[in-house]
Write a protein that holds these residues in place. Structure first.
Motif, PDB file in Angstrom:
ATOM      1  N   GLY A   9      86.452  16.548  67.172  1.00 58.27           N
ATOM      2  CA  GLY A   9      86.922  17.750  66.046  1.00 58.27           C
ATOM      3  C   GLY A   9      87.849  16.912  64.656  1.00 58.27           C
ATOM      4  O   GLY A   9      87.157  15.988  64.729  1.00 58.27           O
ATOM      5  N   GLY A  10      88.771  17.958  64.170  1.00 64.71           N
ATOM      6  CA  GLY A  10      89.693  17.191  63.263  1.00 64.71           C
ATOM      7  C   GLY A  10      90.094  17.825  62.521  1.00 64.71           C
ATOM      8  O   GLY A  10      91.215  19.160  63.004  1.00 64.71           O
ATOM      9  N   LEU A  11      90.516  17.194  60.956  1.00 70.34           N
ATOM     10  CA  LEU A  11      91.426  18.481  60.630  1.00 70.34           C
ATOM     11  C   LEU A  11      90.546  18.883  59.693  1.00 70.34           C
ATOM     12  O   LEU A  11      89.506  18.565  58.749  1.00 70.34           O
ATOM     13  N   VAL A  12      90.775  20.361  59.191  1.00 71.82           N
ATOM     14  CA  VAL A  12      90.134  21.161  57.837  1.00 71.82           C
ATOM     15  C   VAL A  12      90.729  21.519  57.514  1.00 71.82           C
ATOM     16  O   VAL A  12      92.516  22.497  58.113  1.00 71.82           O
ATOM     17  N   GLN A  13      90.163  22.381  56.374  1.00 75.07           N
ATOM     18  CA  GLN A  13      91.548  23.452  55.931  1.00 75.07           C
ATOM     19  C   GLN A  13      90.799  24.635  55.750  1.00 75.07           C
ATOM     20  O   GLN A  13      89.846  24.893  57.013  1.00 75.07           O
ATOM     21  N   ASP A  14      92.052  25.526  55.752  1.00 75.18           N
ATOM     22  CA  ASP A  14      91.896  27.507  55.566  1.00 75.18           C
ATOM     23  C   ASP A  14      90.337  27.926  55.661  1.00 75.18           C
ATOM     24  O   ASP A  14      90.068  26.962  54.384  1.00 75.18           O
ATOM     25  N   GLY A  15      89.094  28.031  56.265  1.00 71.17           N
ATOM     26  CA  GLY A  15      87.860  28.863  56.214  1.00 71.17           C
ATOM     27  C   GLY A  15      86.864  27.629  56.165  1.00 71.17           C
ATOM     28  O   GLY A  15      85.797  28.136  56.116  1.00 71.17           O
ATOM     29  N   GLY A  16      87.429  26.100  56.423  1.00 66.58           N
ATOM     30  CA  GLY A  16      86.098  24.995  56.998  1.00 66.58           C
ATOM     31  C   GLY A  16      85.281  25.292  58.057  1.00 66.58           C
ATOM     32  O   GLY A  16      85.750  26.332  59.234  1.00 66.58           O
ATOM     33  N   SER A  17      84.955  24.270  58.485  1.00 67.56           N
ATOM     34  CA  SER A  17      83.848  24.604  59.458  1.00 67.56           C
ATOM     35  C   SER A  17      83.895  23.590  60.499  1.00 67.56           C
ATOM     36  O   SER A  17      83.951  22.146  59.802  1.00 67.56           O
ATOM     37  N   LEU A  18      84.218  22.986  61.157  1.00 68.55           N
ATOM     38  CA  LEU A  18      83.498  21.835  62.529  1.00 68.55           C
ATOM     39  C   LEU A  18      82.859  22.476  63.595  1.00 68.55           C
ATOM     40  O   LEU A  18      82.282  23.442  63.932  1.00 68.55           O
ATOM     41  N   ARG A  19      82.025  21.714  63.869  1.00 70.75           N
ATOM     42  CA  ARG A  19      81.045  21.282  65.563  1.00 70.75           C
ATOM     43  C   ARG A  19      81.311  20.906  66.184  1.00 70.75           C
ATOM     44  O   ARG A  19      81.321  19.096  65.808  1.00 70.75           O
ATOM     45  N   LEU A  20      81.976  21.014  67.688  1.00 63.66           N
ATOM     46  CA  LEU A  20      82.414  20.310  68.313  1.00 63.66           C
ATOM     47  C   LEU A  20      80.988  19.944  69.403  1.00 63.66           C
ATOM     48  O   LEU A  20      80.440  20.963  69.893  1.00 63.66           O
ATOM     49  N   SER A  21      81.233  18.830  70.232  1.00 65.93           N
ATOM     50  CA  SER A  21      79.851  18.523  70.963  1.00 65.93           C
ATOM     51  C   SER A  21      81.035  18.487  72.517  1.00 65.93           C
ATOM     52  O   SER A  21      81.909  17.689  72.331  1.00 65.93           O
ATOM     53  N   CYS A  22      80.534  18.522  73.779  1.00 70.45           N
ATOM     54  CA  CYS A  22      80.820  18.619  74.555  1.00 70.45           C
ATOM     55  C   CYS A  22      79.824  17.713  75.209  1.00 70.45           C
ATOM     56  O   CYS A  22      78.500  17.824  75.645  1.00 70.45           O
ATOM     57  N   ALA A  23      79.109  16.300  75.547  1.00 68.72           N
ATOM     58  CA  ALA A  23      78.013  15.466  76.180  1.00 68.72           C
ATOM     59  C   ALA A  23      78.433  15.945  77.514  1.00 68.72           C
ATOM     60  O   ALA A  23      79.522  14.347  77.889  1.00 68.72           O
ATOM     61  N   ALA A  24      77.540  15.463  78.603  1.00 70.41           N
ATOM     62  CA  ALA A  24      77.487  15.793  79.435  1.00 70.41           C
ATOM     63  C   ALA A  24      76.984  13.978  79.939  1.00 70.41           C
ATOM     64  O   ALA A  24      75.855  13.654  79.977  1.00 70.41           O
ATOM     65  N   SER A  25      77.418  13.373  81.385  1.00 72.33           N
ATOM     66  CA  SER A  25      77.033  12.356  81.628  1.00 72.33           C
ATOM     67  C   SER A  25      75.616  12.325  83.032  1.00 72.33           C
ATOM     68  O   SER A  25      74.982  11.073  82.669  1.00 72.33           O
TER      69      SER A  25
END
Length: 119
Positions: A9-25
């Motif tokens: 996660g993070g701070l992005v501007q309108d129209g931007g992109s992010l890739r979230l990850s969910c890591a399992a143990s």
């Protein structure tokens, strides 16, 4: 018990992109579905997307065409690619895992990862 940890996660501007990850143990191969949810303070948690073991996907109408969910059963990680982000996507994002009829996370969903989209 498998633990899930979200990141990206993070701070992005309108129209931007992010890739979230969910890591399992541990292995996620035994989970028939992996899902991403999001929550805004004071509102109910919302299902954003899920992916089944065979690879079928579901998206909430609000994110359809902009978000993509994928799972890597070798890396034991689930991703959420978020494009064309909007301020209304601002929320804490959590992942969860379904085995049979039971969700891995029920009471404590952990910290999640904060996504903030500025206008």
């Amino acid at each position: 018990q498998v633990q899930l940890v979200e990141s990206g996660g993070g701070l992005v501007q309108d129209g931007g992109s992010l890739r979230l990850s969910c890591a399992a143990s541990g292995s996620i191969a035994s989970f028939n579905s992996m899902a991403w949810y999001r929550q805004v303070p004071g509102k109910q948690r919302e299902l954003v997307a899920f992916i089944t073991t065979p690879g079928s996907t579901y998206y909430a109408d609000s994110v359809k065409g902009r978000f993509g969910i994928s799972r890597d059963n070798v890396e034991n990680t689930v991703y959420l690619q978020m494009n064309s982000l909007k301020p209304e996507d601002t929320a804490v994002y959590h992942c969860n895992a379904l085995k049979g009829n039971s969700w891995l996370r029920r009471g404590d969903w952990g910290q999640g990862t904060q996504v903030t989209v500025s206008s």
